[in-house]
Design a protein around this motif. Structure first.
Motif, mmCIF file in Angstrom:
data_model
loop_
_atom_site.group_PDB
_atom_site.id
_atom_site.type_symbol
_atom_site.label_atom_id
_atom_site.label_comp_id
_atom_site.label_asym_id
_atom_site.label_seq_id
_atom_site.Cartn_x
_atom_site.Cartn_y
_atom_site.Cartn_z
ATOM 1 N N PRO A 65 0.757 -1.281 -0.160
ATOM 2 C CA PRO A 65 -0.100 0.008 -0.029
ATOM 3 C C PRO A 65 0.811 1.273 0.136
ATOM 4 O O PRO A 65 1.876 1.278 0.411
ATOM 5 N N VAL A 66 0.326 2.037 -0.621
ATOM 6 C CA VAL A 66 0.892 3.801 -0.562
ATOM 7 C C VAL A 66 0.528 4.086 0.633
ATOM 8 O O VAL A 66 -0.682 4.120 1.113
ATOM 9 N N LEU A 67 1.350 4.629 1.472
ATOM 10 C CA LEU A 67 1.104 5.201 2.981
ATOM 11 C C LEU A 67 1.128 6.733 2.863
ATOM 12 O O LEU A 67 2.129 7.229 2.386
ATOM 13 N N VAL A 68 0.242 7.245 3.330
ATOM 14 C CA VAL A 68 0.070 8.824 3.249
ATOM 15 C C VAL A 68 -0.114 9.107 4.847
ATOM 16 O O VAL A 68 -1.043 9.079 5.255
ATOM 17 N N ALA A 69 0.859 9.888 5.297
ATOM 18 C CA ALA A 69 0.895 10.690 6.568
ATOM 19 C C ALA A 69 -0.225 11.972 6.446
ATOM 20 O O ALA A 69 -0.057 12.626 5.463
ATOM 21 N N VAL A 70 -1.219 11.855 7.500
ATOM 22 C CA VAL A 70 -2.007 13.050 7.523
ATOM 23 C C VAL A 70 -2.002 13.653 8.995
ATOM 24 O O VAL A 70 -2.369 13.010 9.811
ATOM 25 N N SER A 71 -1.382 14.955 8.645
ATOM 26 C CA SER A 71 -1.169 15.615 10.079
ATOM 27 C C SER A 71 -1.137 17.087 9.968
ATOM 28 O O SER A 71 -0.768 17.634 8.976
ATOM 29 N N ALA A 72 -1.572 17.620 11.117
ATOM 30 C CA ALA A 72 -1.477 19.038 11.373
ATOM 31 C C ALA A 72 0.160 19.513 11.559
ATOM 32 O O ALA A 72 0.308 20.748 11.595
ATOM 33 N N ASP A 73 0.738 18.554 12.029
ATOM 34 C CA ASP A 73 1.983 18.630 12.570
ATOM 35 C C ASP A 73 3.227 18.834 11.010
ATOM 36 O O ASP A 73 3.282 17.801 10.423
ATOM 37 N N THR A 74 3.577 19.793 10.571
ATOM 38 C CA THR A 74 4.231 20.247 9.448
ATOM 39 C C THR A 74 5.570 20.404 9.694
ATOM 40 O O THR A 74 6.435 20.966 8.704
ATOM 41 N N ARG A 75 6.308 20.312 10.760
ATOM 42 C CA ARG A 75 7.669 20.686 11.191
ATOM 43 C C ARG A 75 8.480 19.748 10.283
ATOM 44 O O ARG A 75 8.091 18.759 10.165
ATOM 45 N N GLN A 76 9.502 20.380 9.777
ATOM 46 C CA GLN A 76 10.583 19.694 8.947
ATOM 47 C C GLN A 76 11.043 18.326 9.629
ATOM 48 O O GLN A 76 10.847 17.420 8.940
ATOM 49 N N HIS A 77 11.035 18.285 10.995
ATOM 50 C CA HIS A 77 11.701 17.000 11.581
ATOM 51 C C HIS A 77 10.517 15.685 11.353
ATOM 52 O O HIS A 77 10.664 14.783 11.328
ATOM 53 N N MET A 78 9.308 16.327 11.551
ATOM 54 C CA MET A 78 8.085 15.364 11.367
ATOM 55 C C MET A 78 7.723 14.990 10.010
ATOM 56 O O MET A 78 7.628 13.717 9.633
ATOM 57 N N LEU A 79 8.067 15.977 9.098
ATOM 58 C CA LEU A 79 8.195 15.583 7.708
ATOM 59 C C LEU A 79 9.304 14.225 7.268
ATOM 60 O O LEU A 79 8.977 13.210 6.526
ATOM 61 N N GLN A 80 10.524 14.570 8.015
ATOM 62 C CA GLN A 80 11.605 13.592 7.668
ATOM 63 C C GLN A 80 11.298 12.295 8.265
ATOM 64 O O GLN A 80 11.367 11.209 7.770
ATOM 65 N N ALA A 81 10.585 12.290 9.594
ATOM 66 C CA ALA A 81 10.445 11.198 10.464
ATOM 67 C C ALA A 81 9.188 10.206 9.638
ATOM 68 O O ALA A 81 9.359 9.080 9.668
ATOM 69 N N SER A 82 8.471 11.036 8.856
ATOM 70 C CA SER A 82 7.551 10.224 8.310
ATOM 71 C C SER A 82 7.878 9.416 7.110
ATOM 72 O O SER A 82 7.565 8.291 6.798
ATOM 73 N N LEU A 83 8.865 9.962 6.378
ATOM 74 C CA LEU A 83 9.516 9.421 5.345
ATOM 75 C C LEU A 83 10.303 7.941 5.824
ATOM 76 O O LEU A 83 10.419 7.096 5.192
ATOM 77 N N ASP A 84 11.047 8.528 6.939
ATOM 78 C CA ASP A 84 11.924 7.479 7.683
ATOM 79 C C ASP A 84 11.127 6.463 8.038
ATOM 80 O O ASP A 84 11.544 5.215 7.950
ATOM 81 N N ALA A 85 9.892 6.537 8.374
ATOM 82 C CA ALA A 85 8.872 5.305 8.932
ATOM 83 C C ALA A 85 8.300 4.641 7.773
ATOM 84 O O ALA A 85 7.579 3.689 8.077
ATOM 85 N N GLY A 86 8.666 5.194 6.406
ATOM 86 C CA GLY A 86 8.015 4.326 5.401
ATOM 87 C C GLY A 86 6.952 4.982 4.592
ATOM 88 O O GLY A 86 6.209 4.380 3.830
ATOM 89 N N PHE A 87 6.515 6.107 5.083
ATOM 90 C CA PHE A 87 5.294 6.735 4.328
ATOM 91 C C PHE A 87 5.936 7.264 2.914
ATOM 92 O O PHE A 87 7.079 7.619 2.727
ATOM 93 N N ASP A 88 5.172 7.229 2.061
ATOM 94 C CA ASP A 88 5.288 7.563 0.800
ATOM 95 C C ASP A 88 5.103 9.389 0.455
ATOM 96 O O ASP A 88 5.565 9.904 -0.344
ATOM 97 N N PHE A 89 3.873 9.778 1.330
ATOM 98 C CA PHE A 89 3.332 11.333 1.122
ATOM 99 C C PHE A 89 3.184 11.560 2.447
ATOM 100 O O PHE A 89 2.803 10.824 3.474
ATOM 101 N N HIS A 90 3.138 13.061 2.600
ATOM 102 C CA HIS A 90 2.534 13.660 3.803
ATOM 103 C C HIS A 90 1.752 14.742 3.539
ATOM 104 O O HIS A 90 2.112 15.592 2.780
ATOM 105 N N LEU A 91 0.250 14.716 3.887
ATOM 106 C CA LEU A 91 -0.553 15.637 3.757
ATOM 107 C C LEU A 91 -0.721 16.513 4.920
ATOM 108 O O LEU A 91 -0.823 15.884 5.969
#
Length: 135
Positions: free
Chosen positions: A89-115
């Motif tokens: 599955p394509v994993l998409v993080a959906v969060s109000a937290d858009t701090r740069q370290h959270m964007l990187q953490a989502s990619l590191d965890a295996g997410f494909d996208f961040h909305l």
């Protein structure tokens, strides 16, 4: 109310999308939108339930909130990826937290996208078309 020009599925099988958010109203609203866009949906209100449903529902796409009780969306993404699902599955993080370290953490965890929340309906429709149209 969203009235897309054509459902994503057309004459093909409907795409399966798993929506995960501990805020039931947010999850249920997103499910309604996705169903209007022609998707087959399932919903989970906890990250643990998301991991279970990912292995049984076998979604093409998972929209996963990052900040949830018990285990986070980041941990759920790692768990889903570790299952090595055939559906990949394509994993998409959906969060109000858009701090740069959270964007990187989502990619590191295996997410494909961040909305970012709140996500406009048109952005969700575009993301679905771009990620699932040729799946």
């Amino acid at each position: 109310m969203i009235h897309p020009s054509a459902p994503l599925s057309g004459h093909r099988p409907r795409h399966k999308v798993l929506v995960v958010d501990d805020h039931a109203d947010a999850a249920d609203s997103l499910v309604l939108l996705l169903e209007q866009l022609g998707c087959e949906t399932s919903v989970a209100y906890t990250a643990l339930e998301a991991v279970r449903q990912a292995t049984t529902f076998l979604p093409a796409l998972v929209l996963l909130d990052l900040h949830m009780p018990q285990i986070s969306g980041l941990d759920a993404a790692r768990a889903i990826r570790s299952c090595r699902l055939e559906s990949k599955p394509v994993l998409v993080a959906v969060s109000a937290d858009t701090r740069q370290h959270m964007l990187q953490a989502s990619l590191d965890a295996g997410f494909d996208f961040h909305l970012s929340k709140p996500t406009p309906a048109g952005q969700i429709e575009r993301m679905l078309r771009e990620t699932l149209e040729h799946a």
